[in-house]
Every structure is written in structure tokens, then in C-alpha cells.
Design a protein around this motif. Structure first.
Motif, PDB file in Angstrom:
ATOM      1  N   PHE A   1       0.834  -1.186   0.000  1.00 15.54           N
ATOM      2  CA  PHE A   1       0.000   0.000   0.000  1.00 15.54           C
ATOM      3  C   PHE A   1       0.876   1.246   0.000  1.00 15.54           C
ATOM      4  N   PRO A   2       0.344   2.368  -0.496  1.00 15.78           N
ATOM      5  CA  PRO A   2       1.106   3.622  -0.406  1.00 15.78           C
ATOM      6  C   PRO A   2       1.341   3.998   1.056  1.00 15.78           C
ATOM      7  N   SER A   3       2.550   4.375   1.382  1.00 18.16           N
ATOM      8  CA  SER A   3       2.892   4.724   2.754  1.00 18.16           C
ATOM      9  C   SER A   3       2.413   6.125   3.074  1.00 18.16           C
ATOM     10  N   ASP A   4       1.969   6.333   4.328  1.00 12.07           N
ATOM     11  CA  ASP A   4       1.560   7.667   4.754  1.00 12.07           C
ATOM     12  C   ASP A   4       2.744   8.469   5.301  1.00 12.07           C
ATOM     13  N   GLN A   5       3.949   7.890   5.270  1.00 13.19           N
ATOM     14  CA  GLN A   5       5.145   8.607   5.705  1.00 13.19           C
ATOM     15  C   GLN A   5       5.718   9.397   4.521  1.00 13.19           C
ATOM     16  N   LEU A   6       5.863  10.691   4.681  1.00  8.72           N
ATOM     17  CA  LEU A   6       6.299  11.565   3.594  1.00  8.72           C
ATOM     18  C   LEU A   6       7.818  11.732   3.561  1.00  8.72           C
ATOM     19  N   ILE A   7       8.549  10.701   3.961  1.00  6.43           N
ATOM     20  CA  ILE A   7      10.011  10.785   3.973  1.00  6.43           C
ATOM     21  C   ILE A   7      10.569  10.685   2.563  1.00  6.43           C
ATOM     22  N   GLU A   8      10.014   9.767   1.781  1.00  7.07           N
ATOM     23  CA  GLU A   8      10.492   9.607   0.409  1.00  7.07           C
ATOM     24  C   GLU A   8       9.301   9.436  -0.510  1.00  7.07           C
ATOM     25  N   ALA A   9       9.476   9.833  -1.748  1.00  9.82           N
ATOM     26  CA  ALA A   9       8.379   9.741  -2.704  1.00  9.82           C
ATOM     27  C   ALA A   9       8.152   8.297  -3.128  1.00  9.82           C
ATOM     28  N   ASN A  10       6.888   7.991  -3.458  1.00 10.69           N
ATOM     29  CA  ASN A  10       6.492   6.672  -3.943  1.00 10.69           C
ATOM     30  C   ASN A  10       6.853   5.547  -2.963  1.00 10.69           C
ATOM     31  N   ALA A  11       6.880   5.856  -1.670  1.00  9.32           N
ATOM     32  CA  ALA A  11       7.177   4.823  -0.671  1.00  9.32           C
ATOM     33  C   ALA A  11       5.942   3.957  -0.461  1.00  9.32           C
ATOM     34  N   THR A  12       6.187   2.682  -0.252  1.00 13.56           N
ATOM     35  CA  THR A  12       5.081   1.747  -0.012  1.00 13.56           C
ATOM     36  C   THR A  12       5.309   1.023   1.308  1.00 13.56           C
ATOM     37  N   ILE A  13       4.232   0.455   1.801  1.00 20.48           N
ATOM     38  CA  ILE A  13       4.284  -0.348   3.016  1.00 20.48           C
ATOM     39  C   ILE A  13       3.655  -1.700   2.697  1.00 20.48           C
ATOM     40  N   SER A  14       4.286  -2.753   3.119  1.00 18.20           N
ATOM     41  CA  SER A  14       3.793  -4.098   2.792  1.00 18.20           C
ATOM     42  C   SER A  14       2.658  -4.497   3.724  1.00 18.20           C
ATOM     43  N   GLY A  15       1.908  -5.495   3.274  1.00 17.05           N
ATOM     44  CA  GLY A  15       0.831  -6.010   4.119  1.00 17.05           C
ATOM     45  C   GLY A  15       1.333  -6.589   5.425  1.00 17.05           C
ATOM     46  N   LEU A  16       2.520  -7.193   5.390  1.00 22.20           N
ATOM     47  CA  LEU A  16       3.107  -7.740   6.618  1.00 22.20           C
ATOM     48  C   LEU A  16       3.401  -6.637   7.626  1.00 22.20           C
ATOM     49  N   GLN A  17       3.883  -5.506   7.138  1.00 17.98           N
ATOM     50  CA  GLN A  17       4.145  -4.383   8.035  1.00 17.98           C
ATOM     51  C   GLN A  17       2.850  -3.846   8.633  1.00 17.98           C
ATOM     52  N   VAL A  18       1.805  -3.796   7.816  1.00 22.56           N
ATOM     53  CA  VAL A  18       0.494  -3.357   8.328  1.00 22.56           C
ATOM     54  C   VAL A  18       0.033  -4.279   9.452  1.00 22.56           C
ATOM     55  N   LEU A  19       0.176  -5.594   9.231  1.00 17.43           N
ATOM     56  CA  LEU A  19      -0.256  -6.566  10.230  1.00 17.43           C
ATOM     57  C   LEU A  19       0.545  -6.443  11.524  1.00 17.43           C
ATOM     58  N   LYS A  20       1.861  -6.327  11.391  1.00 18.71           N
ATOM     59  CA  LYS A  20       2.713  -6.301  12.577  1.00 18.71           C
ATOM     60  C   LYS A  20       2.653  -4.978  13.320  1.00 18.71           C
ATOM     61  N   GLU A  21       2.781  -3.862  12.573  1.00 20.76           N
ATOM     62  CA  GLU A  21       2.954  -2.564  13.201  1.00 20.76           C
ATOM     63  C   GLU A  21       1.646  -1.832  13.466  1.00 20.76           C
ATOM     64  N   ARG A  22       0.706  -1.923  12.540  1.00 22.46           N
ATOM     65  CA  ARG A  22      -0.534  -1.156  12.681  1.00 22.46           C
ATOM     66  C   ARG A  22      -1.635  -1.936  13.402  1.00 22.46           C
ATOM     67  N   LEU A  23      -1.795  -3.212  13.042  1.00 20.50           N
ATOM     68  CA  LEU A  23      -2.896  -4.010  13.591  1.00 20.50           C
ATOM     69  C   LEU A  23      -2.465  -4.932  14.723  1.00 20.50           C
ATOM     70  N   GLN A  24      -1.154  -5.030  14.968  1.00 24.94           N
ATOM     71  CA  GLN A  24      -0.605  -5.824  16.067  1.00 24.94           C
ATOM     72  C   GLN A  24      -1.092  -7.282  16.028  1.00 24.94           C
ATOM     73  N   VAL A  25      -1.023  -7.858  14.832  1.00 24.59           N
ATOM     74  CA  VAL A  25      -1.440  -9.250  14.633  1.00 24.59           C
ATOM     75  C   VAL A  25      -0.284 -10.177  14.990  1.00 24.59           C
ATOM     76  N   GLU A  26      -0.576 -11.283  15.636  1.00 31.85           N
ATOM     77  CA  GLU A  26       0.436 -12.284  15.974  1.00 31.85           C
ATOM     78  C   GLU A  26       0.813 -13.050  14.709  1.00 31.85           C
ATOM     79  N   MET A  27       2.065 -12.928  14.280  1.00 32.38           N
ATOM     80  CA  MET A  27       2.497 -13.495  13.009  1.00 32.38           C
ATOM     81  C   MET A  27       3.310 -14.775  13.170  1.00 32.38           C
ATOM     82  N   GLY A  28       3.308 -15.369  14.346  1.00 34.40           N
ATOM     83  CA  GLY A  28       4.074 -16.586  14.573  1.00 34.40           C
ATOM     84  C   GLY A  28       3.442 -17.820  13.974  1.00 34.40           C
ATOM     85  N   TYR A  29       2.236 -17.711  13.458  1.00 35.98           N
ATOM     86  CA  TYR A  29       1.550 -18.857  12.853  1.00 35.98           C
ATOM     87  C   TYR A  29       0.671 -18.356  11.720  1.00 35.98           C
TER      88      TYR A  29
END
Length: 204
Positions: free
Chosen positions: A133-161
Motif C-alpha cells: 500500500f502507499p505509505s503515509d510517511q512523507l520521507i520519500e516519494a512513492n514509498a510503499t508499506i507491505s501487508g506484513l508491516q500493516v499486520l505487525k505494526e498497525r494491527l498488532q497481529v500475531e504473526m508466529g503462525y
């Protein structure tokens, strides 16, 4: 109650007879909601979505059967069942992120015994893994964030399984609730027979 068949036969036959209808209830509205809301395309994603939805309906039915045995009044049983469902929903990690839940009671143990936790996290994994997905961080242009990052960092989903483990946990919870229902009905049946014997001896 008439003694024509045992508790085990009743529990098994009730489960087998209810499952096709609950599956239909999960598939038809699930298909409409899945494609109208534009969730991730693919047979595997849709099959997981429907399977989890079906497992949740089986799980809720199993829970309400336990409540129906303990609380014989119909209206009171519905009220108690709705209250338990509401508490589980509040603690499932959807309305409040897992790390924001108060640790006494609400997170330990309510968060971990709420089946909504495993259903919601399974749905999240089914939807976000493999996407970017497009990143909401304006550090660099055209930055993206992966679904795994969304799960771990934003939604705090347990990714061990995997998401299939989430589905297996829901299945295990459903089986556990059915076994609790069996035990309660079996104990109630034994007590009923003992009370009948005591009354018969008194009358005799």
C-alpha cells in the motif's frame, strides 16, 4: 429426556444436522459481502473467508447451547448470550488494539479466550499478506508499506503462525464447547435420574 437415545448421540446428530444449514448461511451472505466490498480475489482467499465465517456460526451455536442448558429461561438465555458475545467482541482486538487493552481481566484472560481474536486475525492475514500500500510517511516519494508491516505494526497481529492455524484454533474451540455441552447435559441427566430414584423410594 425420554431415554430413547443417549447424550452423545444427541450431540453428534445435532452437530451433523445443523452444519449444512449453517454452512449455507455462511456461504450466501459471505459471497455477497466478499465481492461487493472488493476484498482480495482468489479461490483460496474466498474459501478461507467462508470457512472462518461458517466456523464462527458453529462456535456461536455451541456457546448458546451451553447457555441454554445452564439458563433454562429463553429470554434470560438470549440476554446472557448477547452479553457474553458483546464482551468477547470488545476484547477481540478489533475495537481496541491488543496492546491497548487493560492487562488485568480484559487481556488476560478475556482477550485469549475470545474467539473473535482468532477470527479477526485470520481475516486480517487472509486479506493483507502479499499486498502493498502507499505509505503515509512523507520521507520519500512513492514509498510503499507491505501487508506484513500493516499486520505487525498497525494491527498488532500475531504473526508466529499462519491463518490456517487461526482456523484450526476456532475449530478446536468449537469442539471444546460441544464437549462442555455434552458434560453439562450428561451431569444433568445423571442428577435427574438420581432425583427420580429418590422420589420413587419416598413414594414407595
Amino acid at each position: 429426556m425420554s431415554g430413547h437415545y443417549g447424550v452423545m448421540e444427541f450431540v453428534i446428530s445435532n452437530t451433523l444436522s445443523a452444519t449444512p444449514y449453517l454452512a449455507v448461511i455462511a456461504v450466501i451472505p459471505g459471497a455477497m459481502m466478499y465481492y461487493l466490498t472488493g476484498l482480495t480475489r482468489g479461490a483460496e482467499h474466498f474459501a478461507y473467508f467462508v470457512a472462518t465465517l461458517c466456523m464462527c456460526t458453529l462456535l456461536v451455536e455451541s456457546m448458546m447451547m451451553i447457555i441454554a442448558v445452564i439458563v433454562p429461561d429463553f429470554l434470560m438465555g438470549i440476554i446472557i448470550g448477547a452479553g457474553i458475545q458483546g464482551m468477547m467482541m470488545l476484547n477481540g482486538g478489533f475495537f481496541r488494539l491488543p496492546n491497548e487493552l487493560p492487562k488485568p481481566v480484559w487481556k488476560y484472560p478475556c482477550y485469549y479466550i475470545s474467539f473473535h481474536k482468532y477470527a479477526v486475525q485470520g481475516f486480517y492475514k487472509n486479506e493483507f499478506i502479499g499486498l502493498s500500500f502507499p505509505s503515509d510517511q512523507l520521507i520519500e516519494a512513492n514509498a510503499t508499506i507491505s501487508g506484513l508491516q500493516v499486520l505487525k505494526e498497525r494491527l498488532q497481529v500475531e504473526m508466529g503462525y499462519s491463518k490456517w492455524v487461526n482456523l484450526a484454533i476456532l475449530f478446536g474451540m468449537m469442539v471444546t464447547y460441544r464437549m462442555i455441552f455434552f458434560v453439562i447435559v450428561k451431569i444433568a441427566e445423571e442428577l435427574r435420574l438420581k432425583l427420580r430414584g429418590i422420589r420413587f423410594r419416598r413414594l414407595k
